[in-house]
Design a protein around this motif. Sequence first.
Motif, PDB file in Angstrom:
ATOM      1  N   THR A  77      -7.066  -6.983  12.907  1.00 43.44           N
ATOM      2  CA  THR A  77      -8.031  -7.929  12.333  1.00 43.44           C
ATOM      3  C   THR A  77      -7.391  -8.711  11.197  1.00 43.44           C
ATOM      4  O   THR A  77      -7.542  -9.940  11.089  1.00 43.44           O
ATOM      5  CB  THR A  77      -9.277  -7.187  11.838  1.00 43.44           C
ATOM      6  OG1 THR A  77      -9.902  -6.522  12.939  1.00 43.44           O
ATOM      7  CG2 THR A  77     -10.278  -8.153  11.219  1.00 43.44           C
ATOM      8  N   VAL A  81      -6.897 -12.817  11.125  1.00 40.51           N
ATOM      9  CA  VAL A  81      -7.419 -13.656  10.044  1.00 40.51           C
ATOM     10  C   VAL A  81      -6.290 -14.403   9.341  1.00 40.51           C
ATOM     11  O   VAL A  81      -6.426 -15.576   8.961  1.00 40.51           O
ATOM     12  CB  VAL A  81      -8.225 -12.800   9.056  1.00 40.51           C
ATOM     13  CG1 VAL A  81      -8.629 -13.613   7.828  1.00 40.51           C
ATOM     14  CG2 VAL A  81      -9.469 -12.221   9.733  1.00 40.51           C
ATOM     15  N   ASN A  85      -7.837 -17.647  11.678  1.00 40.10           N
ATOM     16  CA  ASN A  85      -9.037 -17.457  12.492  1.00 40.10           C
ATOM     17  C   ASN A  85     -10.161 -16.829  11.673  1.00 40.10           C
ATOM     18  O   ASN A  85      -9.922 -16.137  10.674  1.00 40.10           O
ATOM     19  CB  ASN A  85      -8.720 -16.537  13.680  1.00 40.10           C
ATOM     20  CG  ASN A  85      -7.632 -17.097  14.570  1.00 40.10           C
ATOM     21  OD1 ASN A  85      -7.794 -18.135  15.191  1.00 40.10           O
ATOM     22  ND2 ASN A  85      -6.498 -16.402  14.627  1.00 40.10           N
ATOM     23  N   ALA A  86     -11.382 -17.087  12.103  1.00 43.03           N
ATOM     24  CA  ALA A  86     -12.537 -16.452  11.466  1.00 43.03           C
ATOM     25  C   ALA A  86     -12.497 -14.952  11.742  1.00 43.03           C
ATOM     26  O   ALA A  86     -12.066 -14.518  12.815  1.00 43.03           O
ATOM     27  CB  ALA A  86     -13.831 -17.048  12.004  1.00 43.03           C
ATOM     28  N   ARG A  87     -12.940 -14.152  10.776  1.00 46.34           N
ATOM     29  CA  ARG A  87     -12.906 -12.700  10.921  1.00 46.34           C
ATOM     30  C   ARG A  87     -13.835 -12.259  12.047  1.00 46.34           C
ATOM     31  O   ARG A  87     -15.026 -12.575  12.040  1.00 46.34           O
ATOM     32  CB  ARG A  87     -13.315 -12.018   9.619  1.00 46.34           C
ATOM     33  CG  ARG A  87     -13.280 -10.482   9.679  1.00 46.34           C
ATOM     34  CD  ARG A  87     -13.568  -9.873   8.322  1.00 46.34           C
ATOM     35  NE  ARG A  87     -12.536 -10.219   7.370  1.00 46.34           N
ATOM     36  CZ  ARG A  87     -11.383  -9.552   7.224  1.00 46.34           C
ATOM     37  NH1 ARG A  87     -11.150  -8.487   7.982  1.00 46.34           N
ATOM     38  NH2 ARG A  87     -10.488  -9.944   6.333  1.00 46.34           N
TER      39      ARG A  87
END
Length: 439
Positions: A77, A81, A85-87
């Motif tokens: 994750t 990010v 990118n959005a979480r």
Amino acid sequence: MTMLDRRTMMKGAGATLGIAMSARSYAKIRGANDRLRVAVVGVNGRGQAHWGAFSKLPNVEVAEFVDVDSQVLAKRTAEFVAKGNARPRTERDYRRMLDRKGIDIVTVATPDHWHAKMAIDAMDAGRDVYCEKPISLAPAEGEAMIAVQQRTGRKLQVGNQQRSSVETQQLAALIKAGELGDVYEAQTWYANNRVSIGRGHEMAPPPHLDWDLWQGPRPRGPYRSNLVPYNWHWFWKYGTGETCNNAMHELDVARWLMGLTFPETVTARGSRQFYRGDDWEMYDTLALDLVYPDGRAIRWDGNSCNGMQRYGRGRGVLFLGTKGSAVVDRNGFELYDLAGKQVRQVAAAASSETTGTVGEGALDVLHAGNFVDVIRGRASALASPIREGHISTTLCHLGNIAYRTKSTLTLDTATGKPSGAEAMKLWSVDYEPGWEVKA
């Protein structure tokens, strides 16, 4: 020499047979207002290529990461990010993800023993599925996946990404047009220099890993120190060996371009040549021969621990024809005359990894793009539908079955099923009660 329209034979990604754009140009296209949300299940290995590819597609959001290992979830994750990118939402149990609304696509990049169960559950939950190869732990699971796909009508793309290669599609058109004459044999190979997995021991699983959920459909057993995250490939309970792990790609290309399905006989000669004192249960060296009723043949030579390349490639396919030959891999192809002189070379504009454990590259974006286009109604056919994926996966399972039974298999060429009772015992596997894979 039989020729196709020369304009379609321009070197590189300018060719227009099949998919008429590179991965980079595809990713820049503005989509319509039909945003699709993706959950990637299994984000540690091949899953990295999944979220990398789908995040490059227009109007597609990688919205959720699912993994049974909390440390893996946190690490991947953070990396996702960090790339801007959005979480994504994170989840350890895929069933909770399926119970919620908002996810359109589920991609399956888990260990092999999970592929069929998870794909079937996702289709039954109304999701379209992108499922890594091999699609199954045994051929009966592939049959169940076909039945569920037909029953639900969901889209199911198999992750043998070379089906979306512009260059391989060009070669397919050339072979169909007679450029090589009658193609009577395909020789395929994979070469790597894997190291020993050592001698493990039974122990309590680490607290960050949900061991029961990792085992999923398989009968419960103790955790071993050298099994997770990758070495499960070499244990029969969870893995399918180098044949299903890697021969799947080249056998698929060979039979696709030769127009073949199930052979008449299957012979496998395998052995363990390296690190014989470790826990690796399977062969590390295997020669697989598939012979068809008309005499055509496909051969795979797998060398897990000897990285000697052929034609400058760690993996690939050599097609032998009555007018010439061709060598192809994920990054292009060459044509040769009967004297062995190279007469043409076509290289991919953007490369894809060949023998690494993630296998990431431009073809992932093209293959994911084809899948998304079919979902949106912009393309008529999946590059690798479940029926095709099942045939190619079953060829690999049959290689394992021939090796394990120490026999030459004679098949029903319509279904791929071997005639021997011992071989048919390996057509399916046992499950943990309540976790059965069924249509």
